[in-house]
Design a protein around this motif. Structure first.
Motif, PDB file in Angstrom:
ATOM      1  N   HIS A 149     -94.395 -50.331 -99.815  1.00 61.03           N
ATOM      2  CA  HIS A 149     -94.242 -49.670 -98.520  1.00 61.03           C
ATOM      3  C   HIS A 149     -93.835 -50.697 -97.460  1.00 61.03           C
ATOM      4  CE1 HIS A 149     -96.341 -46.884 -95.309  1.00 61.03           C
ATOM      5  NE2 HIS A 149     -95.112 -47.236 -94.953  1.00 61.03           N
ATOM      6  N   ILE A 150     -92.704 -50.458 -96.820  1.00 58.41           N
ATOM      7  CA  ILE A 150     -92.251 -51.311 -95.716  1.00 58.41           C
ATOM      8  C   ILE A 150     -92.352 -50.524 -94.416  1.00 58.41           C
ATOM      9  CG2 ILE A 150     -90.278 -52.572 -94.732  1.00 58.41           C
ATOM     10  CD1 ILE A 150     -89.237 -53.076 -97.499  1.00 58.41           C
ATOM     11  N   ALA A 151     -92.873 -51.149 -93.379  1.00 57.44           N
ATOM     12  CA  ALA A 151     -92.909 -50.530 -92.049  1.00 57.44           C
ATOM     13  C   ALA A 151     -92.073 -51.400 -91.111  1.00 57.44           C
ATOM     14  CB  ALA A 151     -94.348 -50.435 -91.546  1.00 57.44           C
ATOM     15  N   ILE A 152     -91.275 -50.754 -90.267  1.00 59.40           N
ATOM     16  CA  ILE A 152     -90.390 -51.530 -89.378  1.00 59.40           C
ATOM     17  C   ILE A 152     -90.543 -51.101 -87.923  1.00 59.40           C
ATOM     18  CG2 ILE A 152     -88.027 -52.302 -88.912  1.00 59.40           C
ATOM     19  CD1 ILE A 152     -87.237 -51.667 -91.733  1.00 59.40           C
ATOM     20  N   ILE A 153     -90.745 -52.086 -87.057  1.00 61.84           N
ATOM     21  CA  ILE A 153     -90.692 -51.859 -85.607  1.00 61.84           C
ATOM     22  C   ILE A 153     -89.250 -52.161 -85.204  1.00 61.84           C
ATOM     23  CG2 ILE A 153     -91.608 -52.515 -83.341  1.00 61.84           C
ATOM     24  CD1 ILE A 153     -94.183 -53.467 -84.784  1.00 61.84           C
ATOM     25  N   MET A 154     -88.486 -51.095 -84.984  1.00 57.65           N
ATOM     26  CA  MET A 154     -87.043 -51.220 -84.738  1.00 57.65           C
ATOM     27  C   MET A 154     -86.834 -51.551 -83.254  1.00 57.65           C
ATOM     28  SD  MET A 154     -85.750 -47.842 -86.810  1.00 57.65           S
ATOM     29  CE  MET A 154     -86.450 -46.618 -85.709  1.00 57.65           C
ATOM     30  N   ASP A 155     -86.728 -52.825 -82.949  1.00 55.07           N
ATOM     31  CA  ASP A 155     -86.679 -53.209 -81.530  1.00 55.07           C
ATOM     32  C   ASP A 155     -85.377 -53.928 -81.194  1.00 55.07           C
ATOM     33  OD1 ASP A 155     -87.655 -53.383 -78.971  1.00 55.07           O
ATOM     34  OD2 ASP A 155     -88.906 -55.134 -79.348  1.00 55.07           O
ATOM     35  N   GLY A 156     -84.937 -53.786 -79.940  1.00 53.19           N
ATOM     36  CA  GLY A 156     -83.790 -54.553 -79.444  1.00 53.19           C
ATOM     37  C   GLY A 156     -82.541 -53.727 -79.151  1.00 53.19           C
TER      38      GLY A 156
END
Ligand code: IPE
Ligand code: IPE
Ligand code: MG
Length: 237
Positions: A11-18
């Motif tokens: 399981h990968i979790a991503i904080i999609m920032d920028g």
């Protein structure tokens, strides 16, 4: 738990920032950065399928993001609705199951309807479970879980002596989903911003300096490779 080495994350979790900075650096509007960011979602879902990752959770809109200017919030809701309508076919073709966590009732009616429709249409897919965190806040999720526990105790469905960390996890939005093994944040920021605080307690962290719209499939595969080389000790020696 035993020491693990050289296994890919489940399981990968991503904080999609920028997205905003990406747009600003090109003289574009912030919403254009969000639009460009939607393309990176396709790239990372492809990368996950290729690497046999089973779950991908994407932080797409936080509780705190409601405090942004109305124009931006409206644009994000419209983009979400359009994204879901446009990508629904692609998700089905790629055997991706869509799920969502967060305070979904607060989404715009159009976005919520498109979300519920796509979730239902993809529920039997098996290549990857893509979970969108929308109107999501980890502290609010934990409070929601506590209320669920209290309600079940009141109704005589739960014996308080049976409450442990595993039991409590069943009361979170992420019940039945394994905890993330790898948490990625783009744009170089080193903070969690109220994301999955309970679930990431033993996740490995990977900070990428790339802005989210520039984050490619290769960047994801590099993060997975980096993860696979780490030794996870879970407090043991
Ligand atoms: C992430 O990009 C997307 C959302 C939070 C919705 P940002 O909009 O936070 O972009 P920056 O951080 O301002 O560059
Ligand atoms: C976190 O990014 C939320 C999402 C990626 C949806 P933000 O840009 O909102 O977080 P802060 O403001 O840097 O903490
Ligand atoms: Mg940001």
């Amino acid at each position: 738990m035993p020491t693990q080495k050289k296994s890919p994350p489940k399981h990968i979790a991503i904080i999609m920032d920028g997205n905003g900075r990406w747009a600003k650096s090109r003289g574009l509007q912030r919403w254009e950065g969000h639009q460009a960011g939607a393309e990176s979602v396709k790239a990372v879902t492809e990368g996950c399928i290729e690497a046999k990752v089973e779950y991908l959770t994407l932080y797409a809109f936080s509780n705190e993001n409601w405090n942004r200017p109305k124009d931006e919030v409206d644009a994000l809701m419209k983009l979400l609705e359009r994204f879901l309508k446009k990508k629904s076919k692609e998700l089905k073709e790629n055997n991706i199951r869509l799920q969502a966590i967060g305070n979904l009732q607060d989404l715009s009616p159009g976005a919520l309807k498109a979300l519920e429709k796509t979730i239902e249409e993809t529920q039997d897919n098996t290549a990857l479970t893509l979970i969108l965190a929308l109107s999501y806040g980890a502290r609010e999720e934990i409070v929601h879980g506590v209320k669920g526990v209290l309600s079940d105790i009141n109704d005589g469905k739960l014996d308080p002596s049976k409450i442990d960390t595993e039991k409590f996890s069943e009361y979170l939005y992420t019940a039945r989903t394994p905890d993330p093994d790898l948490l990625i944040r783009t744009s170089g920021e080193k903070r969690l911003s109220n994301f999955l605080l309970w679930q990431i307690s033993y996740a490995e962290l990977f900070i990428s300096d790339k802005l989210w719209p520039d984050f490619s499939k290769e960047d994801l595969l590099e993060a997975i490779e980096d993860f696979s080389d780490r030794e996870r000790r879970y407090g043991e020696v």
